[in-house]
Design an enzyme around this catalytic site. Structure first.
Site, PDB file in Angstrom:
ATOM      1  N   ASP A 141      -3.662 -27.014 -14.360  1.00  0.00           N
ATOM      2  CA  ASP A 141      -4.327 -26.043 -13.482  1.00  0.00           C
ATOM      3  C   ASP A 141      -3.203 -25.135 -12.965  1.00  0.00           C
ATOM      4  O   ASP A 141      -2.606 -25.394 -11.933  1.00  0.00           O
ATOM      5  CB  ASP A 141      -5.023 -26.806 -12.345  1.00  0.00           C
ATOM      6  CG  ASP A 141      -5.869 -25.909 -11.487  1.00  0.00           C
ATOM      7  OD1 ASP A 141      -6.437 -24.945 -12.008  1.00  0.00           O
ATOM      8  OD2 ASP A 141      -5.959 -26.178 -10.266  1.00  0.00           O
ATOM      9  N   ALA A 145      -1.341 -29.910  -6.145  1.00  0.00           N
ATOM     10  CA  ALA A 145      -1.708 -29.633  -4.745  1.00  0.00           C
ATOM     11  C   ALA A 145      -2.794 -28.568  -4.638  1.00  0.00           C
ATOM     12  O   ALA A 145      -2.766 -27.600  -5.396  1.00  0.00           O
ATOM     13  CB  ALA A 145      -0.480 -29.176  -3.963  1.00  0.00           C
ATOM     14  N   PRO A 146      -3.736 -28.742  -3.720  1.00  0.00           N
ATOM     15  CA  PRO A 146      -3.841 -29.812  -2.706  1.00  0.00           C
ATOM     16  C   PRO A 146      -4.569 -31.067  -3.174  1.00  0.00           C
ATOM     17  O   PRO A 146      -4.799 -31.963  -2.371  1.00  0.00           O
ATOM     18  CB  PRO A 146      -4.611 -29.132  -1.582  1.00  0.00           C
ATOM     19  CG  PRO A 146      -5.490 -28.146  -2.288  1.00  0.00           C
ATOM     20  CD  PRO A 146      -4.715 -27.671  -3.496  1.00  0.00           C
ATOM     21  N   GLY A 147      -4.931 -31.119  -4.447  1.00  0.00           N
ATOM     22  CA  GLY A 147      -5.483 -32.373  -4.957  1.00  0.00           C
ATOM     23  C   GLY A 147      -6.974 -32.373  -5.193  1.00  0.00           C
ATOM     24  O   GLY A 147      -7.566 -33.429  -5.403  1.00  0.00           O
ATOM     25  N   GLY A 148      -7.589 -31.204  -5.186  1.00  0.00           N
ATOM     26  CA  GLY A 148      -9.044 -31.114  -5.418  1.00  0.00           C
ATOM     27  C   GLY A 148      -9.424 -31.691  -6.773  1.00  0.00           C
ATOM     28  O   GLY A 148     -10.275 -32.582  -6.874  1.00  0.00           O
ATOM     29  N   LYS A 149      -8.763 -31.188  -7.811  1.00  0.00           N
ATOM     30  CA  LYS A 149      -9.122 -31.652  -9.160  1.00  0.00           C
ATOM     31  C   LYS A 149      -8.612 -33.075  -9.392  1.00  0.00           C
ATOM     32  O   LYS A 149      -9.241 -33.868 -10.074  1.00  0.00           O
ATOM     33  CB  LYS A 149      -8.573 -30.688 -10.201  1.00  0.00           C
ATOM     34  CG  LYS A 149      -9.206 -29.321 -10.092  1.00  0.00           C
ATOM     35  CD  LYS A 149      -8.688 -28.342 -11.100  1.00  0.00           C
ATOM     36  CE  LYS A 149      -9.079 -26.936 -10.712  1.00  0.00           C
ATOM     37  NZ  LYS A 149      -8.437 -26.453  -9.476  1.00  0.00           N
ATOM     38  N   CYS A 201      -7.430 -19.781 -11.530  1.00  0.00           N
ATOM     39  CA  CYS A 201      -8.457 -19.169 -10.680  1.00  0.00           C
ATOM     40  C   CYS A 201      -8.241 -17.655 -10.680  1.00  0.00           C
ATOM     41  O   CYS A 201      -8.178 -17.020  -9.640  1.00  0.00           O
ATOM     42  CB  CYS A 201      -8.447 -19.754  -9.270  1.00  0.00           C
ATOM     43  SG  CYS A 201      -6.855 -19.641  -8.455  1.00  0.00           S
TER      44      CYS A 201
HETATM   45  C1  LIG Z   1      -3.692 -23.649  -8.746  1.00  0.00           C
HETATM   46  S1  LIG Z   1      -2.722 -24.649  -7.765  1.00  0.00           S
HETATM   47  C2  LIG Z   1      -3.283 -26.254  -8.182  1.00  0.00           C
HETATM   48  C3  LIG Z   1      -4.559 -26.660  -7.530  1.00  0.00           C
HETATM   49  C4  LIG Z   1      -4.886 -28.117  -7.751  1.00  0.00           C
HETATM   50  N1  LIG Z   1      -4.924 -28.461  -9.151  1.00  0.00           N
HETATM   51  C5  LIG Z   1      -6.197 -28.490  -7.114  1.00  0.00           C
HETATM   52  O1  LIG Z   1      -7.227 -28.525  -7.788  1.00  0.00           O
HETATM   53  O2  LIG Z   1      -6.216 -28.759  -5.901  1.00  0.00           O
HETATM   54  C6  LIG Z   1      -1.188 -24.613  -8.574  1.00  0.00           C
HETATM   55  C7  LIG Z   1      -0.169 -25.534  -7.963  1.00  0.00           C
HETATM   56  O3  LIG Z   1       0.923 -25.605  -8.874  1.00  0.00           O
HETATM   57  C8  LIG Z   1       2.096 -25.768  -8.131  1.00  0.00           C
HETATM   58  N2  LIG Z   1       3.210 -25.441  -9.050  1.00  0.00           N
HETATM   59  C9  LIG Z   1       3.701 -24.225  -9.366  1.00  0.00           C
HETATM   60  N3  LIG Z   1       4.685 -24.332 -10.279  1.00  0.00           N
HETATM   61  C10 LIG Z   1       4.806 -25.663 -10.562  1.00  0.00           C
HETATM   62  C11 LIG Z   1       5.652 -26.410 -11.401  1.00  0.00           C
HETATM   63  N4  LIG Z   1       6.593 -25.818 -12.161  1.00  0.00           N
HETATM   64  N5  LIG Z   1       5.519 -27.755 -11.425  1.00  0.00           N
HETATM   65  C12 LIG Z   1       4.597 -28.377 -10.663  1.00  0.00           C
HETATM   66  N6  LIG Z   1       3.766 -27.707  -9.825  1.00  0.00           N
HETATM   67  C13 LIG Z   1       3.867 -26.367  -9.780  1.00  0.00           C
HETATM   68  C14 LIG Z   1       1.909 -24.860  -6.948  1.00  0.00           C
HETATM   69  O4  LIG Z   1       2.729 -25.216  -5.873  1.00  0.00           O
HETATM   70  C15 LIG Z   1       0.424 -25.078  -6.652  1.00  0.00           C
HETATM   71  O5  LIG Z   1       0.258 -26.074  -5.679  1.00  0.00           O
END
Ligand SMILES: C[S@@+](CC[C@H](N)C(=O)[O-])C[C@H]1O[C@@H](n2cnc3c(N)ncnc32)[C@H](O)[C@@H]1O
Length: 417
Positions: free
Chosen positions: A316, A252-256, A370
């Site tokens: 990520d 989330a939010p799905g950019g990558k 990030c």
């Molecule tokens: C840095 S953000 C990801 C951004 C995303 N990759 C993008 O480019 O839009 C990290 C995400 O990891 C989720 N998260 C945290 N711990 C997690 C877990 N154990 N399993 C799956 N998702 C997790 C968080 O809710 C958050 O949405």
């Protein structure tokens, strides 16, 4: 509601209730009947006051007793000082409106005008006078000492100072052209001039713009998405092949995720996981708007997913977020405790282990955050590599944000050999 009152309402939510300003501002944009100019002014006031809060509070506390002053009034004063010092606003307007707002909060604060006037009369009030001269620079720039010291210790004083200055510069909007919906030629013909787009120096299909695109055809039709160049660079460096099997562990939010689908031209399969249920709709909206068709999405803790084998893995990771202070300035105002830091680093290392368990010989993993915190980045990866001798590092880089007008970011690409 006036722009200043609206800004005060949002700032109160940020400082009192720990809400994120970017979310509150984007809600405002979608629901308000305010003019474009007023909305832009609210954005400026909110971001600016948070960016310089540490300095503004230091100055205001020279003339008020913060323990005896209503928080809303304090925030109003910080906001006023921001306008006077950094926007060079006319004192008369700022003070008059501040008095009206103060009265509507609490009639007893009529002395407010005098206090602000005093600040104006006394040039010395802006001066930072503290014993430790090393801390003058971060304080004047509204940056916390502890984080300044951390970056200096991790990298260098010059790097820390550059990082601070860059974190206060207003960012342009970074856009990714979505080739799943429109060709490069058609896109540039139709929108290049209209949105005064500037091509990214870092990565193909990315552009910078000063224009608002949300709720415009270019966005609603899914021709572009808002994504920082660094975020795009992660998927670009991972470079999953067409028809491959890909894992995106934290989506989330799905950019990558949507970028991976674009690179794969909607072929193969991407298994995407996200822990937080309330973020799943954001991913779904993005998948649908951008025409992505090769994703299987599940709301699940990535630590508990089945250990299938993948060709490419994107991790990520959740992180401290120091690289995105420009967009979420309140991040620098929250200092994590030692325990919180350790828990975060531990979670990242467990996620890395899980990623490892989903590899075959030849699988490529991209770990990104990030943040510019060495413990979450270089040290995290060094520990991982020490444990797994069959993992080879292919590419590693820390970005501080001043390179391409981007966010601060860390990327490490590895391969199982
Ligand atoms: C840095 S953000 C990801 C951004 C995303 N990759 C993008 O480019 O839009 C990290 C995400 O990891 C989720 N998260 C945290 N711990 C997690 C877990 N154990 N399993 C799956 N998702 C997790 C968080 O809710 C958050 O949405």
């Amino acid at each position: 509601m006036s722009a200043r009152k609206e800004a005060l309402r949002i700032l109160f939510e940020v400082f009192k209730n720990n809400k994120f300003s970017n979310k509150l501002l984007s809600n405002l944009k979608q629901t308000t009947a305010m003019s474009k100019e007023d909305i832009a002014f609210v954005f400026k006031l909110v971001y600016g006051t948070i960016q310089y809060k540490i300095y503004l509070e230091y100055v205001v506390n020279k003339i008020i007793d913060s323990n005896k002053t209503d928080l809303k009034i304090q925030i109003l004063l910080w906001m006023n000082l921001y306008q006077l010092k950094f926007l060079k606003a006319k004192a008369y307007y700022v003070i008059n409106e501040a008095v009206d707002i103060a009265k509507s909060i609490n009639k007893n604060y009529s002395g407010l005008v005098n206090k602000v006037s005093k600040i104006l009369e006394d040039e010395n009030i802006w001066e930072v006078k503290i014993k430790n001269k090393q801390n003058v620079f971060p304080l004047e720039n509204g940056f916390p000492f502890w984080l300044y010291k951390k970056i200096e210790n991790d990298y260098s004083k010059e790097q820390a100072q550059q990082f601070i200055l860059h974190s206060n510069i207003e960012s342009k909007i970074s856009l990714r052209l979505n080739t799943l919906k429109i060709s490069l030629e058609d896109f540039e013909k139709k929108y290049f001039e209209k949105y005064k787009l500037e091509k990214s120096q870092l990565i193909e299909y990315f552009y910078l713009s000063n224009k608002n695109i949300i709720n415009q055809e270019i966005f609603l039709e899914g021709y572009v998405t808002v994504q920082d160049q660094m975020s795009g660079y992660a998927s670009y460096i991972l470079a999953p092949k067409e028809n491959s099997k890909v894992l995106d562990m934290c989506s989330a939010p799905g950019g990558k995720l949507t970028h991976l689908a674009q690179i794969m031209k909607n072929t193969g399969k991407i298994h995407a996981y996200e822990l937080q249920e309330n973020k799943i709709h954001l991913i779904k909206q993005n998948l649908s708007r951008l025409g992505v068709k090769n994703v299987i999405l599940e709301c699940k803790n990535a630590l508990e997913i089945e250990e299938e084998k993948y060709d490419f893995i994107l991790l990520d990771a959740p992180c401290s977020g120091y690289g995105v202070i420009r967009q979420k300035p309140e991040i620098k105002l929250k200092k994590y405790s030692e325990q919180e830091n350790e828990e975060l680093v531990l979670l990242q290392s467990k996620l890395l282990e899980k990623a490892y368990n989903c590899t075959n010989k030849g699988t490529e993993i991209l770990y990104s955050t990030c943040t510019i915190n060495k413990k979450e980045n270089e040290e995290q990866i060094n520990n991982f590599l020490l444990k797994h001798k069959d993992i080879e590092k292919i590419y590693e880089k820390v970005f501080f944000g001043n390179e391409y007008d981007n966010d601060g970011f860390y990327i490490c690409k590895m391969k199982r050999i």
